[in-house]
Design a protein around this motif. Sequence first.
Motif, PDB file in Angstrom:
ATOM      1  N   HIS A 185     -32.050 -22.092 -37.921  1.00 58.92           N
ATOM      2  CA  HIS A 185     -32.189 -20.727 -38.438  1.00 58.92           C
ATOM      3  C   HIS A 185     -31.540 -19.763 -37.455  1.00 58.92           C
ATOM      4  O   HIS A 185     -31.285 -20.121 -36.305  1.00 58.92           O
ATOM      5  CB  HIS A 185     -33.658 -20.358 -38.688  1.00 58.92           C
ATOM      6  CG  HIS A 185     -34.545 -20.429 -37.477  1.00 58.92           C
ATOM      7  ND1 HIS A 185     -35.127 -21.600 -37.035  1.00 58.92           N
ATOM      8  CD2 HIS A 185     -34.949 -19.484 -36.597  1.00 58.92           C
ATOM      9  CE1 HIS A 185     -35.859 -21.371 -35.954  1.00 58.92           C
ATOM     10  NE2 HIS A 185     -35.764 -20.078 -35.657  1.00 58.92           N
ATOM     11  N   VAL A 187     -31.915 -15.628 -36.277  1.00 58.28           N
ATOM     12  CA  VAL A 187     -32.833 -14.497 -36.401  1.00 58.28           C
ATOM     13  C   VAL A 187     -32.112 -13.178 -36.134  1.00 58.28           C
ATOM     14  O   VAL A 187     -31.359 -13.069 -35.155  1.00 58.28           O
ATOM     15  CB  VAL A 187     -34.003 -14.659 -35.412  1.00 58.28           C
ATOM     16  CG1 VAL A 187     -34.955 -13.484 -35.506  1.00 58.28           C
ATOM     17  CG2 VAL A 187     -34.739 -15.969 -35.686  1.00 58.28           C
ATOM     18  N   HIS A 268     -31.567 -14.583 -31.963  1.00 56.78           N
ATOM     19  CA  HIS A 268     -31.446 -15.954 -31.478  1.00 56.78           C
ATOM     20  C   HIS A 268     -30.943 -16.895 -32.549  1.00 56.78           C
ATOM     21  O   HIS A 268     -31.054 -16.634 -33.740  1.00 56.78           O
ATOM     22  CB  HIS A 268     -32.735 -16.452 -30.820  1.00 56.78           C
ATOM     23  CG  HIS A 268     -33.875 -16.811 -31.725  1.00 56.78           C
ATOM     24  ND1 HIS A 268     -34.898 -15.957 -32.006  1.00 56.78           N
ATOM     25  CD2 HIS A 268     -34.178 -17.965 -32.367  1.00 56.78           C
ATOM     26  CE1 HIS A 268     -35.783 -16.567 -32.786  1.00 56.78           C
ATOM     27  NE2 HIS A 268     -35.373 -17.783 -33.028  1.00 56.78           N
ATOM     28  N   ALA A 270     -31.288 -20.841 -33.563  1.00 57.18           N
ATOM     29  CA  ALA A 270     -32.110 -22.033 -33.331  1.00 57.18           C
ATOM     30  C   ALA A 270     -31.293 -23.269 -33.675  1.00 57.18           C
ATOM     31  O   ALA A 270     -30.767 -23.394 -34.790  1.00 57.18           O
ATOM     32  CB  ALA A 270     -33.379 -21.976 -34.170  1.00 57.18           C
ATOM     33  N   PHE A 334     -37.283 -21.864 -25.843  1.00 54.45           N
ATOM     34  CA  PHE A 334     -36.378 -20.715 -25.925  1.00 54.45           C
ATOM     35  C   PHE A 334     -35.672 -20.526 -24.589  1.00 54.45           C
ATOM     36  O   PHE A 334     -36.313 -20.586 -23.537  1.00 54.45           O
ATOM     37  CB  PHE A 334     -37.159 -19.455 -26.298  1.00 54.45           C
ATOM     38  CG  PHE A 334     -37.829 -19.574 -27.628  1.00 54.45           C
ATOM     39  CD1 PHE A 334     -37.204 -19.111 -28.780  1.00 54.45           C
ATOM     40  CD2 PHE A 334     -39.066 -20.189 -27.751  1.00 54.45           C
ATOM     41  CE1 PHE A 334     -37.814 -19.245 -30.021  1.00 54.45           C
ATOM     42  CE2 PHE A 334     -39.679 -20.331 -28.994  1.00 54.45           C
ATOM     43  CZ  PHE A 334     -39.051 -19.858 -30.123  1.00 54.45           C
ATOM     44  N   GLU A 347     -32.737 -21.018 -29.267  1.00 56.38           N
ATOM     45  CA  GLU A 347     -33.947 -21.829 -29.409  1.00 56.38           C
ATOM     46  C   GLU A 347     -33.487 -23.261 -29.653  1.00 56.38           C
ATOM     47  O   GLU A 347     -32.505 -23.484 -30.359  1.00 56.38           O
ATOM     48  CB  GLU A 347     -34.755 -21.321 -30.619  1.00 56.38           C
ATOM     49  CG  GLU A 347     -35.931 -22.215 -31.007  1.00 56.38           C
ATOM     50  CD  GLU A 347     -36.671 -21.695 -32.256  1.00 56.38           C
ATOM     51  OE1 GLU A 347     -36.389 -20.559 -32.702  1.00 56.38           O
ATOM     52  OE2 GLU A 347     -37.506 -22.443 -32.789  1.00 56.38           O
TER      53      GLU A 347
HETATM   54 FE   FE2 Z   1     -36.739 -19.132 -34.062  1.00 53.65          FE
END
Ligand code: FE2
Length: 379
Positions: A185, A187, A268, A270, A334, A347
């Motif tokens: 994902h 963000v 961020h 991931a 993280f 992440e």
């Molecule tokens: Fe996340």
Amino acid sequence: MHAHKKSQKIDKIVPEAADFLPLLGTDHVELYVGNAKQAAYYYQTAWGFRPIAYAGLETGLKDRVSYVLEQGKIRLVLTAPLQPDGAINAHINAHGDGVKAIALWVEDATKSYEETIRRGAVSYLSPTKREDEHGAVILSGIHTYGETVHIFVERTAYDGVFLPGYVAWDKPYHAASTGLLHIDHMVGNVGWNEMHKWCDFYANVMGFAQLVSFDDQDISTEYTALMSKVMSNGNGRIKFPINEPAEGRKKSQIEEYIEFYNGAGVQHIALATHDIIATVRALQERGVAFLKIPASYYKTVLDRVGTIDESITALQELGILVDKDEEGYLLQIFTQPVLDRPTMFFEIIQRKGAQSFGKGNFKALFEAIERAQAERGTL
Ligand code: FE2
């Protein structure tokens, strides 16, 4: 807590995610950076990305240079300006290094553009055909939060190394992979009271649906708070959580980001792995810095998440967090911000059934971030 807590299986929870914008996956992520050559070296050496493609003076470009790197299905493009002025310079001047484009792989970039523009998207790039001896791609693009854009990439008629205009780039030295597989994902941080606006954008313009929601009661510490919603496309391959700051006693990490990034942007990325212990150990050995988690976290974590396959000692040694939902558990960690400004970080995530995003870890995580903020004097 107004979140629905039923099954988080995407195909069950996103029945309303619309089909007008079928997305095959993330095509690539492009960062605008001050020095692409050195950034490319960092992502190869520290993160284990492989050199794939290059465009610059040698390929006829006058104003920019781009390096393309790959690991698993993750493709990063690092672009720097070669001349003063221009859009790349302005972006770097305002934001520092950061994500400019989240490129999405589609079967029809023209239709993707038309469908999203018709629903209110702002045009960034009207459908454009690019060709070389390896075939043709169609690119189009729309604006999203801040100065970030989505590029739609249609590459059905192309078998070159990346995109037309790029040549193969290889070097004798290859750092070993760190086991990163794909983007789980990405963000976005948006400004005060803008979360709903951008969730509506993903719902109405791109046909996404909301996956999980939580309110500021769920994610607050003594000092800081945020609100977050997760938007997903219909097949669940693309997940964009959106954060906005919430009122807290001191400046939240989201506000710190917005201040240093000069607006909304990608907070961020991931990255998924099948073996988070091996991946994080390799990254730490190569100098990637992660948030430090207090020992107290590991005293109670198993009470919260139950039995797990991994050694808690190894997780504690590396600072890996654990969370669970109805479908299983997940392991995550993280990094510190990877740029000069306290903006973007990564992440690392390993899912063992869980489809959620580590809400149970937010408090421990925020407290770790606040310690880092206090050191920067920005809390
Ligand atoms: Fe996340």
